[in-house]
Design an enzyme around this catalytic site. Structure first.
Site, PDB file in Angstrom:
ATOM      1  N   HIS A 296      31.456  11.299 -24.613  1.00 57.45           N
ATOM      2  CA  HIS A 296      32.002  12.077 -23.494  1.00 57.45           C
ATOM      3  C   HIS A 296      32.540  11.073 -22.465  1.00 57.45           C
ATOM      4  O   HIS A 296      32.025   9.947 -22.363  1.00 57.45           O
ATOM      5  CB  HIS A 296      30.842  12.888 -22.901  1.00 57.45           C
TER       6      HIS A 296
ATOM      7  N   ASP B 111      22.726   9.044 -24.133  1.00 56.34           N
ATOM      8  CA  ASP B 111      23.233  10.215 -23.411  1.00 56.34           C
ATOM      9  C   ASP B 111      22.687  11.452 -24.130  1.00 56.34           C
ATOM     10  O   ASP B 111      23.164  11.827 -25.197  1.00 56.34           O
ATOM     11  CB  ASP B 111      24.767  10.181 -23.430  1.00 56.34           C
TER      12      ASP B 111
ATOM     13  N   GLN C  17      23.501  16.683 -24.717  1.00 57.51           N
ATOM     14  CA  GLN C  17      23.601  17.740 -25.724  1.00 57.51           C
ATOM     15  C   GLN C  17      22.370  17.830 -26.616  1.00 57.51           C
ATOM     16  O   GLN C  17      22.302  18.690 -27.490  1.00 57.51           O
ATOM     17  CB  GLN C  17      24.855  17.534 -26.598  1.00 57.51           C
TER      18      GLN C  17
ATOM     19  N   LYS D  65      22.549  22.489 -18.737  1.00 55.61           N
ATOM     20  CA  LYS D  65      22.727  22.758 -20.176  1.00 55.61           C
ATOM     21  C   LYS D  65      21.403  23.196 -20.803  1.00 55.61           C
ATOM     22  O   LYS D  65      21.332  23.499 -21.982  1.00 55.61           O
ATOM     23  CB  LYS D  65      23.236  21.503 -20.882  1.00 55.61           C
TER      24      LYS D  65
ATOM     25  N   CYS E  37      36.430  16.710 -22.596  1.00 55.01           N
ATOM     26  CA  CYS E  37      36.114  15.414 -21.962  1.00 55.01           C
ATOM     27  C   CYS E  37      35.829  14.354 -23.011  1.00 55.01           C
ATOM     28  O   CYS E  37      34.909  13.523 -22.846  1.00 55.01           O
ATOM     29  CB  CYS E  37      34.926  15.525 -21.006  1.00 55.01           C
TER      30      CYS E  37
HETATM   31  N1  PMP Z   1      27.586  13.708 -21.935  1.00 54.11           N
HETATM   32  C1  PMP Z   1      27.755  14.715 -22.806  1.00 54.11           C
HETATM   33  C2  PMP Z   1      27.530  14.455 -24.267  1.00 54.11           C
HETATM   34  C3  PMP Z   1      28.109  15.980 -22.341  1.00 54.11           C
HETATM   35  O1  PMP Z   1      28.293  16.980 -23.209  1.00 54.11           O
HETATM   36  C4  PMP Z   1      28.288  16.178 -20.948  1.00 54.11           C
HETATM   37  C5  PMP Z   1      28.681  17.537 -20.398  1.00 54.11           C
HETATM   38  N2  PMP Z   1      29.708  18.163 -21.080  1.00 54.11           N
HETATM   39  C6  PMP Z   1      28.094  15.098 -20.095  1.00 54.11           C
HETATM   40  C7  PMP Z   1      27.741  13.882 -20.619  1.00 54.11           C
HETATM   41  C8  PMP Z   1      28.259  15.233 -18.608  1.00 54.11           C
HETATM   42  O2  PMP Z   1      27.258  16.060 -18.099  1.00 54.11           O
HETATM   43  P1  PMP Z   1      27.289  16.532 -16.562  1.00 54.11           P
HETATM   44  O3  PMP Z   1      28.662  17.109 -16.348  1.00 54.11           O
HETATM   45  O4  PMP Z   1      26.217  17.550 -16.492  1.00 54.11           O
HETATM   46  O5  PMP Z   1      27.044  15.340 -15.734  1.00 54.11           O
END
Ligand code: PMP
Length: 405
Positions: free
Chosen positions: A122, A199, A202, A225, A363
């Site tokens: 991401h 990270d 997910q 999430k 993203c």
């Molecule tokens: N890493 C991953 C794998 C994600 O899916 C996301 C959210 N789509 C993020 C980071 C960023 O998370 P946040 O917007 O809650 O900071």
């Protein structure tokens, strides 16, 4: 024992909503999942009964608010099996947690250092490391995927050398759904003396996380999430590393003593929590972890695996539909395209039929480029989704595809 999904759905008032005349079918859980009434009630009750700034007042409300926030810290520690609450830092989310590590831990990286990332990251696990490159001469190396969307582990192993100073990768891909073998990847990095950030944005809603077992140096995730409130997240870091890291932001809450000549910082975890935190939502996050535990992450995972299998089978019945990400070890998120129909067109038309899916690059633009596409339609499942909602998705697609072909 089977989960009573209808009973679980009762906890989520939003699932009774209609979009036009159609019942909402919420399949954008990979972006944000919905919040049960128990957690919403806790937020309301915190606002109505204990709203006062934490760690500042001697008065009863402030002390109660502080106790609630610190209870959540202990609850998070227990949830991910961290050794100490000193290792649990509250942030605004995964993004801020990664920025904190990149900025503060990255401060110690030597010039000429190398960071290993993967093509499925991401943007939140790419851009903070690139920002570091403004101040330091650092190289980013990227692990590729195979045709099923699994990481090339031979390549991963080959990227380590004496200059490698960090490896950072997702536990689960938000596009492909691939569950990476993070424990093995961490062990490999450690064999080279390289620290690892995982990270977990997910993974944390779906998989039991045990940071001691993983032996990761940093693990990050977001509450929104995990059926929780927006705007809060967690950075887990090993105490010995956090101890050595400089503060990320300066301000109230994170100091021990301030003078214009010399300022000293608070102990962990407060050194990394400058300013007034969102303690109302942090306090409610404990409820959220209780909610997940009351169902059981193993049961949630099994139910979502069933939905993944069923939805994959049914989607593949649609002529011209391609699924991106067919890893042997996969979480319940499905990215797909149909013929040359633009994902936005599909997403917009099925929204009219009540189906909420995500469309776009999610993203993850480097991954999209690697796949040679601009974006996908993405359906991501949560504990409250059902097979009949999968059927509704398929029916909606079958209705709109002929209009767009
Ligand atoms: N890493 C991953 C794998 C994600 O899916 C996301 C959210 N789509 C993020 C980071 C960023 O998370 P946040 O917007 O809650 O900071």
């Amino acid at each position: 024992m089977e989960l009573d999904i209808e009973k679980i759905r009762e906890d989520f008032p939003i699932l009774k909503r209609k979009i036009g005349k159609y019942p909402l079918v919420y399949l954008d859980n990979t972006a944000s999942s919905q919040t049960p009434r128990q957690v919403v009630d806790k937020i309301v009750s915190n606002y109505e009964n204990v709203k006062a700034n934490v760690h500042r007042g001697v008065h009863t409300l402030s002390q109660e608010a502080t106790a609630l926030q610190e209870h959540t810290r202990e609850r998070v520690r227990e949830f991910i099996n961290a050794g100490s609450v000193r290792e649990i830092i509250f942030t605004r989310g995964t993004t801020e947690a990664i920025n904190l590590v990149a900025s503060s831990f990255g401060d110690s990286f030597p010039d000429g250092g190398e960071i290993i990332l993967t093509i499925m990251e991401h943007h939140a696990n790419i851009v903070p490391w690139q920002l570091l490159q403004r101040h330091k001469n650092l190289t980013i190396k990227v692990v590729d995927i195979n045709e099923r969307g699994e990481l090339d582990l031979d390549q991963y192993r080959s990227l380590f050398n004496k200059n490698t100073c960090m490896a950072a990768f997702c536990h689960v891909s938000n596009v492909l759904g691939t569950i990476n073998p993070v424990k093995e990847m961490i062990a490999e990095a450690h064999a080279h003396g390289v620290p690892v950030l995982v990270d977990g944005a997910q993974a944390s809603p779906h998989i039991k996380i045990d940071v001691k077992d993983l032996d990761c140096d940093f693990y990050v995730f977001s509450s929104h999430k995990m059926y929780g409130p927006c705007g809060i997240g967690v950075l887990y870091g090993k105490e010995e590393l956090l101890e050595k890291m400089p503060p990320y932001q300066g301000g109230g809450e994170m100091i021990s003593h301030v003078s214009f000549n010399h300022t000293t910082f608070a102990d962990l975890p407060f050194k990394f929590e400058a300013g007034t935190p969102d303690y109302v939502d942090i306090a409610a996050f404990a409820q959220c972890l209780d909610y997940i535990d009351s169902i059981g992450l193993d049961k949630i995972e099994a139910h979502e695996e069933d939905l993944l299998r069923y939805a994959t089978e049914r989607l593949l019945e649609i002529p011209g539909l391609r699924i991106y990400g067919q890893a042997a070890h996969k979480s319940a998120v499905i990215s797909f395209l149909v013929g040359d129909i633009h994902p936005y067109d599909l997403g917009m038309l099925i929204d009219r039929l009540g189906i909420a899916v995500r469309t776009g690059h999610h993203c993850a633009q480097p991954l999209m480029e690697r796949l040679g596409i601009a974006g996908t339609v993405r359906a991501g499942f949560a504990v409250y989704n059902t097979r009949s909602e999968v059927d509704a998705l398929i029916d909606a697609l079958n209705r709109v595809i002929p209009m767009l072909s």
